[in-house]
Write a protein that holds these residues in place. Structure first.
Motif, PDB file in Angstrom:
ATOM      1  N   ARG A  75      16.964  22.500 -12.226  1.00 32.96           N
ATOM      2  CA  ARG A  75      15.765  21.896 -11.634  1.00 32.96           C
ATOM      3  C   ARG A  75      15.234  22.936 -10.647  1.00 32.96           C
ATOM      4  NH1 ARG A  75      17.232  17.570  -8.343  1.00 32.96           N
ATOM      5  NH2 ARG A  75      15.387  16.357  -8.796  1.00 32.96           N
TER       6      ARG A  75
ATOM      7  N   GLU B  64      12.710  23.795  -8.905  1.00 31.33           N
ATOM      8  CA  GLU B  64      12.048  23.585  -7.615  1.00 31.33           C
ATOM      9  C   GLU B  64      13.021  23.138  -6.522  1.00 31.33           C
ATOM     10  OE1 GLU B  64       9.272  24.731  -6.801  1.00 31.33           O
ATOM     11  OE2 GLU B  64       8.738  25.288  -8.841  1.00 31.33           O
ATOM     12  N   TYR B  65      14.217  22.670  -6.926  1.00 30.79           N
ATOM     13  CA  TYR B  65      15.192  22.190  -5.943  1.00 30.79           C
ATOM     14  C   TYR B  65      16.282  23.214  -5.662  1.00 30.79           C
ATOM     15  CZ  TYR B  65      12.599  18.027  -6.808  1.00 30.79           C
ATOM     16  OH  TYR B  65      11.552  17.151  -6.915  1.00 30.79           O
TER      17      TYR B  65
ATOM     18  N   LYS C 144      18.066  26.551  -4.344  1.00 27.37           N
ATOM     19  CA  LYS C 144      17.860  27.439  -3.192  1.00 27.37           C
ATOM     20  C   LYS C 144      18.458  28.821  -3.417  1.00 27.37           C
ATOM     21  CE  LYS C 144      17.443  23.653   0.105  1.00 27.37           C
ATOM     22  NZ  LYS C 144      18.367  22.666   0.673  1.00 27.37           N
TER      23      LYS C 144
ATOM     24  N   CYS D 146      21.416  29.908  -3.847  1.00 28.66           N
ATOM     25  CA  CYS D 146      22.622  30.249  -3.077  1.00 28.66           C
ATOM     26  C   CYS D 146      23.621  31.039  -3.917  1.00 28.66           C
ATOM     27  CB  CYS D 146      23.269  29.001  -2.498  1.00 28.66           C
ATOM     28  SG  CYS D 146      24.013  27.909  -3.736  1.00 28.66           S
TER      29      CYS D 146
ATOM     30  N   GLN E  86       9.621  26.580  -2.816  1.00 24.32           N
ATOM     31  CA  GLN E  86      10.331  26.641  -1.534  1.00 24.32           C
ATOM     32  C   GLN E  86      10.500  28.091  -1.056  1.00 24.32           C
ATOM     33  OE1 GLN E  86      13.674  23.928  -0.524  1.00 24.32           O
ATOM     34  NE2 GLN E  86      13.946  23.755  -2.726  1.00 24.32           N
TER      35      GLN E  86
ATOM     36  N   TYR F 152      12.453  30.434  -2.869  1.00 22.41           N
ATOM     37  CA  TYR F 152      13.770  30.951  -3.253  1.00 22.41           C
ATOM     38  C   TYR F 152      13.739  31.510  -4.668  1.00 22.41           C
ATOM     39  CZ  TYR F 152      15.601  28.310   0.745  1.00 22.41           C
ATOM     40  OH  TYR F 152      15.847  27.825   1.982  1.00 22.41           O
TER      41      TYR F 152
ATOM     42  N   PRO G 280      24.970  22.484  -3.873  1.00 28.23           N
ATOM     43  CA  PRO G 280      24.664  21.638  -2.720  1.00 28.23           C
ATOM     44  C   PRO G 280      23.321  20.916  -2.857  1.00 28.23           C
ATOM     45  CG  PRO G 280      25.086  23.939  -2.071  1.00 28.23           C
ATOM     46  CD  PRO G 280      24.859  23.921  -3.542  1.00 28.23           C
ATOM     47  N   ASP G 281      22.541  21.262  -3.865  1.00 35.63           N
ATOM     48  CA  ASP G 281      21.186  20.736  -3.953  1.00 35.63           C
ATOM     49  C   ASP G 281      20.910  19.925  -5.210  1.00 35.63           C
ATOM     50  OD1 ASP G 281      19.548  21.779  -1.518  1.00 35.63           O
ATOM     51  OD2 ASP G 281      20.934  23.364  -2.069  1.00 35.63           O
ATOM     52  N   LEU G 282      21.948  19.494  -5.889  1.00 39.02           N
ATOM     53  CA  LEU G 282      21.827  18.664  -7.095  1.00 39.02           C
ATOM     54  C   LEU G 282      20.760  19.236  -8.037  1.00 39.02           C
ATOM     55  CD1 LEU G 282      22.520  16.632  -4.513  1.00 39.02           C
ATOM     56  CD2 LEU G 282      22.533  14.947  -6.327  1.00 39.02           C
TER      57      LEU G 282
ATOM     58  N   PHE H 177      21.647   8.534  -4.095  1.00 40.24           N
ATOM     59  CA  PHE H 177      21.065   9.777  -3.576  1.00 40.24           C
ATOM     60  C   PHE H 177      19.600   9.765  -3.985  1.00 40.24           C
ATOM     61  CE2 PHE H 177      20.244  14.128  -2.663  1.00 40.24           C
ATOM     62  CZ  PHE H 177      21.257  14.577  -1.830  1.00 40.24           C
TER      63      PHE H 177
ATOM     64  N   LYS I 243      16.103  10.709  -5.295  1.00 42.24           N
ATOM     65  CA  LYS I 243      15.723  11.725  -6.273  1.00 42.24           C
ATOM     66  C   LYS I 243      14.438  12.426  -5.844  1.00 42.24           C
ATOM     67  CE  LYS I 243      16.152  12.810 -11.032  1.00 42.24           C
ATOM     68  NZ  LYS I 243      16.029  12.505 -12.409  1.00 42.24           N
ATOM     69  N   ASP I 244      14.311  13.664  -6.291  1.00 40.85           N
ATOM     70  CA  ASP I 244      13.084  14.425  -6.086  1.00 40.85           C
ATOM     71  C   ASP I 244      12.722  14.639  -4.619  1.00 40.85           C
ATOM     72  OD1 ASP I 244      13.045  14.515  -8.817  1.00 40.85           O
ATOM     73  OD2 ASP I 244      11.748  12.759  -9.019  1.00 40.85           O
ATOM     74  N   VAL I 245      13.747  14.852  -3.788  1.00 37.74           N
ATOM     75  CA  VAL I 245      13.498  15.313  -2.417  1.00 37.74           C
ATOM     76  C   VAL I 245      14.218  16.645  -2.227  1.00 37.74           C
ATOM     77  CG1 VAL I 245      12.953  13.353  -0.908  1.00 37.74           C
ATOM     78  CG2 VAL I 245      15.285  13.637  -1.736  1.00 37.74           C
ATOM     79  N   GLU I 246      13.539  17.583  -1.607  1.00 37.82           N
ATOM     80  CA  GLU I 246      14.194  18.843  -1.265  1.00 37.82           C
ATOM     81  C   GLU I 246      14.886  18.626   0.066  1.00 37.82           C
ATOM     82  OE1 GLU I 246      10.670  21.167  -1.049  1.00 37.82           O
ATOM     83  OE2 GLU I 246      10.312  20.930  -3.185  1.00 37.82           O
ATOM     84  N   THR I 247      16.178  18.960   0.154  1.00 39.54           N
ATOM     85  CA  THR I 247      16.830  18.810   1.454  1.00 39.54           C
ATOM     86  C   THR I 247      16.432  19.978   2.354  1.00 39.54           C
ATOM     87  OG1 THR I 247      18.841  20.099   1.077  1.00 39.54           O
ATOM     88  CG2 THR I 247      18.833  17.815   0.255  1.00 39.54           C
ATOM     89  N   HIS I 248      16.546  19.767   3.665  1.00 42.68           N
ATOM     90  CA  HIS I 248      16.169  20.836   4.609  1.00 42.68           C
ATOM     91  C   HIS I 248      17.341  21.778   4.885  1.00 42.68           C
ATOM     92  CE1 HIS I 248      18.379  18.169   7.229  1.00 42.68           C
ATOM     93  NE2 HIS I 248      18.377  19.086   8.154  1.00 42.68           N
ATOM     94  N   TYR I 249      18.487  21.532   4.247  1.00 38.33           N
ATOM     95  CA  TYR I 249      19.662  22.359   4.543  1.00 38.33           C
ATOM     96  C   TYR I 249      19.494  23.791   4.037  1.00 38.33           C
ATOM     97  CZ  TYR I 249      21.677  17.811   5.542  1.00 38.33           C
ATOM     98  OH  TYR I 249      21.903  16.561   6.067  1.00 38.33           O
ATOM     99  N   CYS I 250      20.166  24.722   4.709  1.00 34.36           N
ATOM    100  CA  CYS I 250      20.101  26.132   4.317  1.00 34.36           C
ATOM    101  C   CYS I 250      20.818  26.317   2.973  1.00 34.36           C
ATOM    102  CB  CYS I 250      20.809  27.015   5.347  1.00 34.36           C
ATOM    103  SG  CYS I 250      20.394  26.667   7.060  1.00 34.36           S
ATOM    104  N   PRO I 251      20.499  27.383   2.244  1.00 40.88           N
ATOM    105  CA  PRO I 251      21.204  27.647   0.981  1.00 40.88           C
ATOM    106  C   PRO I 251      22.717  27.744   1.199  1.00 40.88           C
ATOM    107  CG  PRO I 251      19.298  29.095   1.205  1.00 40.88           C
ATOM    108  CD  PRO I 251      19.440  28.378   2.516  1.00 40.88           C
TER     109      PRO I 251
ATOM    110  N   CYS J 142      24.788  25.414   2.184  1.00 42.62           N
ATOM    111  CA  CYS J 142      25.322  24.546   3.242  1.00 42.62           C
ATOM    112  C   CYS J 142      26.179  23.432   2.644  1.00 42.62           C
ATOM    113  CB  CYS J 142      24.164  23.930   4.023  1.00 42.62           C
ATOM    114  SG  CYS J 142      24.704  22.689   5.217  1.00 42.62           S
TER     115      CYS J 142
ATOM    116  N   GLY K 233      24.992  19.186   1.925  1.00 38.40           N
ATOM    117  CA  GLY K 233      24.441  18.638   0.683  1.00 38.40           C
ATOM    118  C   GLY K 233      25.538  18.166  -0.257  1.00 38.40           C
TER     119      GLY K 233
ATOM    120  N   ARG L   3      26.310  14.263  -1.479  1.00 35.28           N
ATOM    121  CA  ARG L   3      26.425  13.877  -2.891  1.00 35.28           C
ATOM    122  C   ARG L   3      27.737  13.133  -3.140  1.00 35.28           C
ATOM    123  NH1 ARG L   3      27.381  18.607  -5.804  1.00 35.28           N
ATOM    124  NH2 ARG L   3      29.476  17.874  -6.212  1.00 35.28           N
TER     125      ARG L   3
END
Ligand SMILES: Cc1ncc(C[n+]2csc(CCOP(=O)(O)OP(=O)(O)O)c2C)c(N)n1
Ligand code: SF4
Ligand code: SF4
Ligand code: SF4
Lengths: 72, 250
Positions: free
Chosen positions: A11, A13-14, A16, A18, A39, A41, A63-65, B11, B13-21, B23, B26, B30
């Motif tokens: 996905r 767009e989600y 990052k 890492c 974003q 990345y 970490p970002d599903l 959880f 769906k379809d939200v970007e978390t604000h956490y750093c790569p 981290c 997240g 989950r």
């Protein structure tokens, strides 16, 4: 024994970028794209020709599903 | 083709978390959402969010949430659980939150055996505010407030808060885990489910401490951060079950 076919979908767009998924993939399926997502990345993408075994290691550590794994 | 990892219903769906790569927050979010789904308590779950990087966890967790003042998560959780014993209560906290400003609330709620689950994210720094020393910061670890490294003479020693509360008779289950690899993540989920089940069974307080990467404040790549947990952080904070007072199956 017939081999199950698996497919990994990012996905983008989600993601990052890492790189943790690529680090745990024993089959070298995941690579960093040359493109940025919105974003900002460099997201991951499946490498051409690499074969996903459906082991799910990448999904456990993302970490970002951002990873979906499909199998037949 | 069939999707092998369906989206966890608790959880968003379809939200970007604000956490750093890279981290760890997240991953732990989950695992919590998967565990409450598998134990069928998601609909009656309320998660107490901390001051810290996870302050807006309610944007990601698809369960009811409430915000607590810095460090006071376990006091809020105590009130919730006593007023509404039917709720499934989680207090999600950082190490600065749970083991510095909130030490009194942490210690006494655990000692009273309040029946909720604390999830402690040990990333050895104050993440949100820019990487200051936390109680869990290692000796000689450099942070923005220990620029030449933590010293015992000036700053004391790393605080093993989970080991402390594990000695209390009110604590049903305490375990320290990490999330720096596929096997570690699977063990972390099992530990969370043990702690959650202890709450469901009304056995008392449970706590899971998670050694969690903070690549940005550790000034490492996500992969280096994983390795640092194995090579350094887990040497000071060894993984394993610290207390298990659940009745043994006969
Ligand atoms: C009463 C009060 N004092 C100070 C702060 C500032 N503050 C916000 S988050 C934080 C530290 C958070 O660190 P930690 O609990 O380790 O969580 P992390 O961000 O690392 O996940 C501090 C000191 C605050 N919000 N409230
Ligand atoms: S682990 Fe997830 S966020 Fe990180 S690079 Fe892989 S897909 Fe992207
Ligand atoms: S499921 Fe396993 S083989 Fe497939 S991409 Fe993920 S880690 Fe690699
Ligand atoms: S500062 Fe650290 S704990 Fe906070 S989001 Fe970034 S990596 Fe995670």
């Amino acid at each position: 024994m017939s081999k199950t076919k698996n497919k990994v979908v990012i996905r983008t767009e989600y993601c990052k970028g890492c790189g943790l998924c690529a680090a745990v993939c024993k089959k070298g399926v995941l690579q960093t794209s040359e493109n940025l997502n919105k974003q900002g990345y460099y997201y991951m993408e499946p490498a051409e020709g690499a074969e996903c075994t459906g082991c799910m290691s990448c999904t456990l550590v993302c970490p970002d599903l951002a990873i979906e794994v499909y199998s037949e | 083709m069939k999707l092998k990892n369906p989206w966890p219903i608790y959880f968003k769906k379809d939200v970007e978390t604000h956490y750093c790569p890279g981290c760890g927050h997240g991953i732990v979010h989950r695992l919590i959402s998967e565990a409450v789904e598998e134990l069928d308590v998601g609909k009656r779950t309320i998660c107490v969010n901390p001051a810290g990087c996870a302050v807006i966890a309610y944007n990601y967790l698809n369960v009811d949430c409430i915000e607590s003042a810095h460090g006071r998560g376990t006091a809020v959780a105590t009130g919730l659980k006593r007023a509404r014993p039917d709720l499934f209560v989680i207090s999600y906290q950082g190490d600065g939150d749970l083991a510095a400003i909130g030490t009194a609330e942490t210690i006494h709620s655990a000692n009273r055996g309040e029946c909720f689950t604390a999830v402690l994210i040990n990333n050895a720094v104050y993440g949100m505010t820019g990487g200051q020393m936390a109680p869990t910061t290692l000796l000689s670890q450099k942070t923005t407030t220990t620029p030449t490294g933590r010293t015992s003479g000036n700053d004391g020693y790393p605080l093993h808060i989970t080991d402390v509360v594990a000695t209390f008779k009110g604590v049903a289950y305490a375990e320290r885990v990490a999330v720096n690899g596929p096997a570690a993540v699977q063990r972390a989920k099992k530990a969370l489910k043990n702690a959650f089940q202890a709450q469901i069974d009304g056995l008392g307080y449970s706590i899971i401490e998670v050694l969690s990467p903070c690549p940005v404040n550790w000034k490492m790549s996500p992969i280096e951060a994983w390795k640092w947990i194995d090579d350094v952080l887990s040497k000071e904070f060894p993984l394993g079950v610290l207390a298990d007072r659940r009745p043994k199956a006969v």
